[in-house]
Design an enzyme around this catalytic site. Structure first.
Site, PDB file in Angstrom:
ATOM      1  CB  SER A 137      -3.467 -69.058  25.322  1.00 12.32           C
ATOM      2  OG  SER A 137      -3.057 -67.537  24.660  1.00 12.32           O
ATOM      3  CG  ASP A 264      -1.088 -69.252  17.537  1.00 11.31           C
ATOM      4  OD1 ASP A 264      -1.724 -68.135  17.520  1.00 11.31           O
ATOM      5  OD2 ASP A 264      -1.304 -69.850  18.623  1.00 11.31           O
ATOM      6  CG  HIS A 292      -4.292 -68.263  19.757  1.00 11.78           C
ATOM      7  ND1 HIS A 292      -3.222 -68.417  20.342  1.00 11.78           N
ATOM      8  CD2 HIS A 292      -5.052 -67.999  20.964  1.00 11.78           C
ATOM      9  CE1 HIS A 292      -3.081 -68.552  21.475  1.00 11.78           C
ATOM     10  NE2 HIS A 292      -4.186 -67.889  22.016  1.00 11.78           N
TER      11      HIS A 292
END
Length: 320
Positions: A137, A264, A292
């Protein structure tokens, strides 16, 4: 293409994002080390405590927003590294190790300078064995930006890299996190981000508007008053534009796995790169599902070992 297949019993992007949080599993034994930074601050690193040989590959994992070595993906990767006999470490971004950092600054999505400092210090510790860098991320975005900025120079430091669910285009992801169900994720992040920023304001009064921080109800509002200005950007718009990694993907020279689920909720399809934006060194895998940083698989209640297995499989092909 990707080998990942989501289980039939876990439909939808949000379920695939949230349910893995309940499947963390145990944390392997870790050893903490503190490094002082060149600007008078510090970071804490959690190393696998097992005495794997100095000739074994070393994997550095850069965590996501408000993440740590306790995050589910970090635990899963560290367990997989331990089982394989590889070395592993999670450097915590400033203020994420459980102790506030000293300076008014914290960390941000585009902090490729911090990535550079960490990996340059890490390279000699690999001792000639392959050094691999992975980012999840926010950490994945910062890592990709560094890889693109440093290009050929990065090839002398790391043997390979992987970025999992990086936002790539912070403006698109930031707007997405301010809409609908995604606002729950934003509020989850803001609960700790606001507290940390206000604690910094108490130590560094006048640096930013504390009342605006208290009123921030979106990541845009928080980044506009704190993250952007404190880290050298004019505000949220400037920060989101200049800190995004997408413009740098074509410059990457290190073999890199880019893994983004198409569903996501943090990274809408519009944020995903087109083939022409990618360097030949980048392998882009985009399974239809996974959420995610979820990628849970198997029979109920599911396992979270697909993601670390895919990363180590990729790194293994590079270490031969």
């Amino acid at each position: 293409m990707s080998t990942f297949r989501t289980p039939f019993w876990l439909p939808g992007a949000h379920a695939q994002t949230l349910w893995p949080l309940a499947r963390k599993g145990h944390a392997p034994a870790l050893r903490r080390e503190r490094w002082d930074t060149p600007d008078g601050d510090f970071i804490d690193l959690d190393w696998l405590a097992a005495p794997h040989g100095a000739d074994r590959p070393l994997v550095v994992l850069f965590h996501g927003l408000e993440g740590s070595s306790r995050s589910h993906y970090a635990r899963a990767l560290l367990r997989a590294l331990d089982a394989r006999g590889w070395r592993g470490v999670v450097p915590h971004f400033r203020g994420c190790s459980g102790e506030p950092n000293r300076l008014a600054r914290a960390y941000h999505s585009g902090d490729s300078a911090e990535i550079d400092w960490i990996l340059r210090r890490m390279a000699p510790l690999a001792g000639g064995a392959p050094l691999f860098a992975a980012g999840v991320s926010l950490g994945g975005n910062a890592l990709l930006k560094w890889l693109g900025e440093r290009a050929e120079e990065a090839t002398g430091l790391v043997a390979g890299a992987a970025a999992v669910c990086p936002p790539l285009d912070l403006s698109i992801s930031g707007r997405a996190l301010g809409q609908g169900f995604n606002r729950l994720y934003s509020e989850h992040f803001l609960r700790t981000l606001r507290g940390k920023a206000l604690a910094k304001h108490a130590r560094h009064p006048g640096l930013f508007d504390a009342q605006r921080v208290r009123r921030a109800r979106s990541l845009y509002e928080f980044d506009d008053v704190y993250t952007g200005p404190v880290h050298g950007y004019a505000g949220a718009d400037d920060y989101w534009r200049r800190a995004s990694s997408r413009p740098w993907l074509g410059g990457i020279r290190v073999p890199t796995l880019l893994l983004n689920a198409r569903n996501d909720p943090f990274v809408p399809p519009a944020a995903l790169p087109q083939a022409g934006e990618l360097s030949p060194a980048v392998r882009f895998e985009c399974p239809r599902h996974g959420g995610h940083v979820g990628f849970l698989h198997g029979a109920f209640p599911g396992r979270i070992d697909w993601l670390p297995a895919r990363l180590l499989q990729y790194f293994d092909t590079l270490s031969r």
